[in-house]
Design an enzyme around this catalytic site. Structure first.
Site, mmCIF file in Angstrom:
data_model
loop_
_atom_site.group_PDB
_atom_site.id
_atom_site.type_symbol
_atom_site.label_atom_id
_atom_site.label_comp_id
_atom_site.label_asym_id
_atom_site.label_seq_id
_atom_site.Cartn_x
_atom_site.Cartn_y
_atom_site.Cartn_z
ATOM 1 N N ALA A 1 14.905 16.480 -16.090
ATOM 2 C CA ALA A 1 15.318 17.230 -14.909
ATOM 3 C C ALA A 1 14.121 17.540 -14.026
ATOM 4 O O ALA A 1 14.029 18.616 -13.437
ATOM 5 C CB ALA A 1 16.018 18.525 -15.323
ATOM 6 N N CYS B 1 26.397 24.197 27.000
ATOM 7 C CA CYS B 1 26.535 23.365 25.800
ATOM 8 C C CYS B 1 25.436 23.703 24.810
ATOM 9 O O CYS B 1 24.258 23.719 25.165
ATOM 10 C CB CYS B 1 26.480 21.884 26.168
ATOM 11 S SG CYS B 1 26.582 20.791 24.729
ATOM 12 N N MET C 1 -4.390 17.136 -12.369
ATOM 13 C CA MET C 1 -4.261 18.483 -11.798
ATOM 14 C C MET C 1 -3.205 18.515 -10.699
ATOM 15 O O MET C 1 -2.550 19.530 -10.486
ATOM 16 C CB MET C 1 -5.606 18.948 -11.243
ATOM 17 C CG MET C 1 -6.644 19.210 -12.319
ATOM 18 S SD MET C 1 -8.168 19.952 -11.662
ATOM 19 C CE MET C 1 -8.818 18.615 -10.667
ATOM 20 N N VAL D 1 0.844 -1.198 0.000
ATOM 21 C CA VAL D 1 0.000 0.000 0.000
ATOM 22 C C VAL D 1 0.881 1.249 0.000
ATOM 23 O O VAL D 1 2.068 1.187 0.275
ATOM 24 C CB VAL D 1 -0.930 0.016 1.226
ATOM 25 C CG1 VAL D 1 -1.960 -1.085 1.121
ATOM 26 C CG2 VAL D 1 -0.135 -0.130 2.515
ATOM 27 N N GLY E 1 6.749 38.398 32.128
ATOM 28 C CA GLY E 1 7.252 37.461 31.134
ATOM 29 C C GLY E 1 8.025 36.312 31.749
ATOM 30 O O GLY E 1 8.129 36.171 32.975
ATOM 31 N N LEU F 1 -3.512 44.346 45.218
ATOM 32 C CA LEU F 1 -2.731 44.991 46.270
ATOM 33 C C LEU F 1 -1.252 45.038 45.882
ATOM 34 O O LEU F 1 -0.381 45.036 46.754
ATOM 35 C CB LEU F 1 -2.891 44.198 47.572
ATOM 36 C CG LEU F 1 -4.325 43.935 48.034
ATOM 37 C CD1 LEU F 1 -4.330 43.057 49.279
ATOM 38 C CD2 LEU F 1 -5.049 45.251 48.305
ATOM 39 N N GLY G 1 2.949 34.858 36.094
ATOM 40 C CA GLY G 1 4.356 35.237 36.056
ATOM 41 C C GLY G 1 5.168 34.303 35.178
ATOM 42 O O GLY G 1 5.846 33.401 35.658
ATOM 43 N N GLY G 2 5.097 34.500 33.848
ATOM 44 C CA GLY G 2 5.924 33.713 32.939
ATOM 45 C C GLY G 2 5.293 32.442 32.439
ATOM 46 O O GLY G 2 5.998 31.553 31.954
ATOM 47 N N CYS H 1 0.142 46.506 42.382
ATOM 48 C CA CYS H 1 0.644 47.258 41.230
ATOM 49 C C CYS H 1 1.925 47.993 41.637
ATOM 50 O O CYS H 1 1.907 48.805 42.572
ATOM 51 C CB CYS H 1 -0.407 48.254 40.757
ATOM 52 S SG CYS H 1 0.089 49.137 39.258
#
Length: 1025
Positions: free
Chosen positions: A340, A996, A485, A223, A767, A669, A794-795, A671
């Site tokens: 080709a 590495c 096609m 197949v 981030g 509480l 947080g990330g 910012c």
């Protein structure tokens, strides 16, 4: 003594011989010596090398696009994931390329494979053989940059190969009713002829739609169609083709080999008599085109068509393809390949593996008119095939019953653009074998008669509607090469995909049912998609643990609506206040971080913002919350609110938010900029007493759960979390952004700088850069307050990082920066990724996988490398003279192997089933806490050392340098081979592994000898004061 101690010992000086030093003067070395140096260190082929590498019997992967995990991750991160991505528009099967590359970048290989197979059931095959430079890669926007386009084919191959290794079956769509409850139409008998790409695609989609009686009839005993018989093993291994066919068979599709459409066997008429309601013709073009000059020539004489040659090569090189042993065709001496096109290049490179000494690719036009894709041509060029343009064949020269050469005439293009042949310019080439890949036709009269009464066009092919793939007989459809096609495998796949929907439409109409006017083909599903990732926290049921943080993605409620529609489980509003505390933001205010280095575009590891809370009114938010909850009752919506240290304000605003229908509240509480100056945010969140009191006020005011959002900008975050709990909070969010100053320009001005005065303020850093801080905060709170709900933020930028936070003790996960990097659709990746991570934990055979990452094999450029030390007892790097020796050793090994690896038994695919319960989200929360403790609890007796895989090593010396100048001088670096060797003075610090560049080239293994620290001087020696 002090002078001796502070100077390296002689043995260390010897180790440091190749360590970088600052250059004090210009370096002088003769040109001749530099020429020799160049040869010694050269990794690519010397431009003056005319020696053909011995490739006989070597069917190892030669594709430039192949990637290992390291290469795939780097390439996926480089992708821009564009809006309205041109790559997708250029893909015949309309793959969601942007999304599957997003999943690869997030190490969600299952999610990537799911997206690929959803639109292309032969996604792995196409990843390997697609002419991507002419398709998706051709539209890549990175073509406009110095680094160039993305290796889309390599990424597609990588993700689907990882999925293949998972051995997970395909299942019916969970959205379908059980088979026994499907309408009668779905039991209609459907026949497909030819088990090639078009039929496999068509049958797969029909089975996904719910049809249960689908049969493919295949003339051969194998197949896969041309994927099996004509695409060489070194480009498309047979086990890949078999894998995709097995996926199709998972859905109940039947294959009957040795049976074809022909007047001798089955015809459309007999098919209809036997109750088949629809048929698909995907038999390809079985017969080769032959030029008259080849009439009467045979294989014994040295003549092959591509339809003869490539199947013989396949049978002799593809383990599992046939149930019998087939030797490779013996092709010796000089070989001429005519043409080709892609097939010509497959013939040329295959001839080298069958023993050809030299291969000449002869074609009528010039290099500018080569039809093959650049990838194929480049491979033939690298393997030292010779290209002879502007030659048209005239006759084959035969002597003593064997081909000895060919005669050609020169071709030229005249001023009008027409190609003419100059009979006066004659070229003769000596040759032992001629291969003619001049295309294929359908001219078997028995097949043509069996297809009656469908109409044929002027090219002798079935006439079809190009939109529906329907022939002149409404119940018969066709696709692939037989229609004329499709010029590539992927286009054949799309023919089958197109036909499947319109076969569905036709069958349903026969039973009086209608289908949607817009095709809605089902996606690819496996048991992974059935995993439940809902979670309960504080009495609330979250459909999945991923939600929008109270940040830029929640700037407005239409944005939250779009997020819910995309699949996000919950959302927090942007923090809002009472009207008396309304704010106006400055600009610029959100910038990319410097932590990503010179990386521009998506994938930023950090952002800094000096944005305040929402500029919108409390009334806006409350009205919008009511609207959203009415439309999305199953999604959790949390109102984020902020006030100064004022009891009445907190009570008023919290009641207002509760009345809007919010499921819960978050008390901001934390910012870190701007709001603290107003006595809000950070000004309230750094004092446990203030936090405790604010929580008490809110607890007195509302019945819904509420969570205090904590700041990491404190000495002890646990004390703040404990105060919130004591005040009646139902949990905490940990953590908000970290206060920082992102960068200063060369003139001393900051960025962002506001106004003509170029002023700035400390902003909030978000981030992946702050993930270690957030993980520390979450684990610290979870250890100190067991069972206390934590909303992590947080990330979090993937399912993998999300699972880390769940393991750390969080229950749900808030996302912001990852959306700023991309868009709301990342939620699909997060959900499929988390489901896969949970499901894989239940499979015993995959216990050595790290999440979705399989164990790393020894490889170079993503391809397995032989262990040369095992073949000859000596370690050799992969450059210069050592590389040439490696090639010769490998060539000899391949010839010795000869037929050893040509397995006769058909390939069997074994599914990995769940032997253990699939963990729920609640089962993994806090799993990592058992591993955390004090330094004093760590075992100093169980030490490790570094072990370097020389076969994977690229000899860069980064391990050597960091060990020298930041460690213990425990790695020696050979001046000739640049192979690093770890000495017994290794302390296991792991710096070498950390720098590495090759994933898993260095592993830390248990130390076999006791660790004795070097104290410098004996403990008994007194210090000099």
């Amino acid at each position: 003594m002090a002078g001796v101690l502070s100077r390296d010992a002689p043995d260390i000086e010897s180790i440091l011989a190749l360590n970088p030093r600052i250059q004090a003067h210009a370096t002088l070395r003769s040109t001749m010596a530099k020429k020799l140096d160049k040869k010694h260190w050269k990794r690519n082929t010397d431009k003056n090398c005319f020696i053909c590498e011995k490739l006989e019997n070597n069917f190892d992967d030669i594709k430039h696009t192949t990637l290992g995990e390291r290469g795939a991750l780097r390439e996926a991160v480089r992708c821009l994931k564009c809006a309205d991505a041109p790559c997708q528009k250029s893909c015949p099967t309309s793959l969601d390329i942007k999304s599957f590359i997003t999943s690869i970048a997030n190490k969600n290989y299952y999610g990537a494979a799911k997206l690929i197979f959803s639109d292309n059931p032969l996604g792995l095959t196409c990843g390997m053989v697609c002419p991507t430079s002419d398709l998706c890669v051709g539209g890549c926007n990175l073509h406009a940059t110095e680094e160039g386009p993305i290796n889309i084919g390599g990424l597609q191959q990588f993700a689907t190969e990882v999925f293949k290794a998972m051995n997970i079956p395909q299942i019916r769509s969970p959205l379908l009713p059980p088979p026994e409850h499907m309408p009668e139409a779905y039991s209609a008998k459907i026949a497909l002829f030819g088990a090639g790409p078009a039929s496999i695609s068509c049958a797969s989609f029909l089975a996904r739609l719910g049809y249960s009686d689908i049969t493919i009839f295949e003339k051969q005993e194998y197949v896969g169609g041309l994927s099996t018989s004509e695409i060489p093993q070194f480009r498309l291994p047979y086990d890949v083709v078999n894998f995709e066919i097995e996926l199709m068979k998972d859905l109940g599709v039947k294959i009957i080999c040795g049976k074809s459409i022909s007047t001798d066997e089955m015809t459309l008429s007999t098919l209809k008599e036997n109750g088949y309601k629809a048929a698909f013709i995907g038999i390809g073009l079985p017969e080769p085109k032959k030029d008259h000059i080849f009439q009467g020539l045979t294989q014994v004489q040295g003549f092959y068509t591509s339809k003869d040659f490539l199947p013989l090569v396949a049978k002799g090189s593809k383990p599992g393809m046939c149930a019998c042993h087939s030797p490779l065709p013996s092709v010796r001496g000089a070989v001429i390949v005519l043409g080709a096109g892609d097939t010509a290049f497959d013939c040329a490179t295959s001839a080298l593996r069958c023993g050809a000494r030299r291969v000449f690719i002869v074609f009528r036009k010039g290099f500018a008119n080569i039809r093959a894709v650049p990838e194929e041509m480049e491979l033939a060029k690298e393997e030292k095939c010779e290209f002879l343009p502007f030659l048209s064949p005239r006759k084959v020269i035969v002597k003593d019953g064997k081909i000895v050469g060919m005669q050609f005439v020169r071709t030229e293009q005249d001023e009008t653009g027409n190609w003419v042949e100059d009979e006066e310019q004659i070229v003769r080439l000596k040759a032992d074998v001629v291969i003619s890949p001049f295309g294929s036709v359908l001219d078997d009269p028995k097949v043509i008669e069996a297809l009656s009464p469908i109409k044929f066009n002027r090219w002798g092919l079935p006439e079809v509607n190009p939109e529906t793939m329907q022939t002149s007989e409404p119940w018969v459809f066709a696709g692939g090469d037989v229609v004329g096609m499709a010029n590539t495998t992927v286009e054949s796949v799309n023919d089958g995909k197109q036909a499947s929907w319109y076969i569905h439409e036709y069958i349903q109409a026969q039973y009086g049912a209608l289908v949607p006017s817009q095709p809605t083909l089902p996606l690819f599903y496996t048991p992974v998609d059935l995993v439940d990732i809902s979670v309960e926290m504080a009495g609330l049921r979250f459909p999945n643990p991923f939600g929008l943080a109270s940040a830029t993605p929640a700037t407005s409620t239409p944005m939250i609506r779009r997020a819910f529609e995309a699949g996000w489980g919950f959302a927090l509003t942007k923090t809002f206040s009472l009207d008396k505390d309304i704010v106006t933001n400055v600009s610029p205010r959100i910038i990319r971080g410097t932590t990503s280095g010179p990386l521009y575009g998506p994938g930023q590891s950090s952002f800094l913002n000096i944005e305040l809370i929402s500029e919108k009114t409390a009334a806006y938010w409350c009205h919008s919350v009511t609207e959203l909850k009415a439309d999305f009752p199953d999604n959790i919506l949390i109102a984020s609110i902020m006030c100064s240290y004022n009891k009445n304000d907190w009570m008023e605003l919290s009641k207002m938010a509760e009345a809007s229908g919010a499921d819960a509240l978050e008390l901001n509480l934390s910012c870190p900029h701007g709001m603290g100056e107003r006595g809000m945010g950070l000004a309230c969140g750094q004092d446990p007493e203030l936090v405790r009191n604010i929580c008490r006020w809110v607890r007195q005011s509302v019945r819904v759960p509420f969570f205090a959002k904590l700041t990491p900008n404190v000495t002890d975050i646990v004390s703040i979390a404990r105060a919130a709990k004591e005040g009646g909070a139902d949990g905490v969010t940990a953590t908000n952004t970290v206060s920082g100053l992102m960068g200063l320009k060369a003139d001393g001005s900051p960025w962002p700088s506001v106004g003509s005065g170029k002023r700035t303020t400390y902003g909030g850093v978000s981030g992946t850069t702050i993930r270690p801080i957030a993980l520390r905060a979450v684990t610290a709170i979870a250890r100190a307050l067991p069972g206390f709900p934590i909303l992590a933020t947080g990330g979090i930028d993937s399912a993998e990082s999300g699972l880390q936070f769940l393991h750390s003790g969080a229950s749900v996960l808030q996302v912001c920066s990852a959306i700023q990097n991309q868009d709301f659709t990342v939620i699909e990746d997060y959900c499929t990724g988390l489901k896969a991570l949970l499901y894989l934990k239940s499979i015993e055979e995959l216990s050595d996988w790290d999440g979705q990452s399989p164990p790393t094999m020894s490889h170079q450029k993503g391809k397995p490398v032989p262990h040369i030390a095992e073949l000859m007892g000596q370690k050799l790097p992969s450059f210069g003279p050592y590389l040439e020796r490696r090639k010769k050793i490998l060539a000899a090994s391949k010839i010795r192997e000869n037929d050893q690896n040509r397995a006769c038994s058909p390939l069997q695919r074994k599914h990995f089933n769940s032997q253990k319960p699939i963990p729920a989200i609640k089962d993994v929360i806090g799993k990592s806490l058992q591993y955390l403790g004090t330094f004093g609890e760590l075992n100093i007796m169980e030490q490790v050392v570094a072990l370097i895989d020389e076969e994977m090593c690229i000899n860069c010396g980064k391990c050597y340098m960091t060990c020298n100048d930041s460690g213990y001088q425990a790695i020696q670096f050979d001046p000739e081979t640049h192979l690093p060797t770890v000495s017994d003075t290794c302390t296991g610090c792991t710096l070498c592994l950390s720098v590495c560049p090759i994933m898993d080239c260095i592993r830390m293994v248990s130390r076999a000898t006791p660790y004795e620290p070097k104290r410098g001087l004996p403990l008994a020696v007194k210090p000099v004061c």
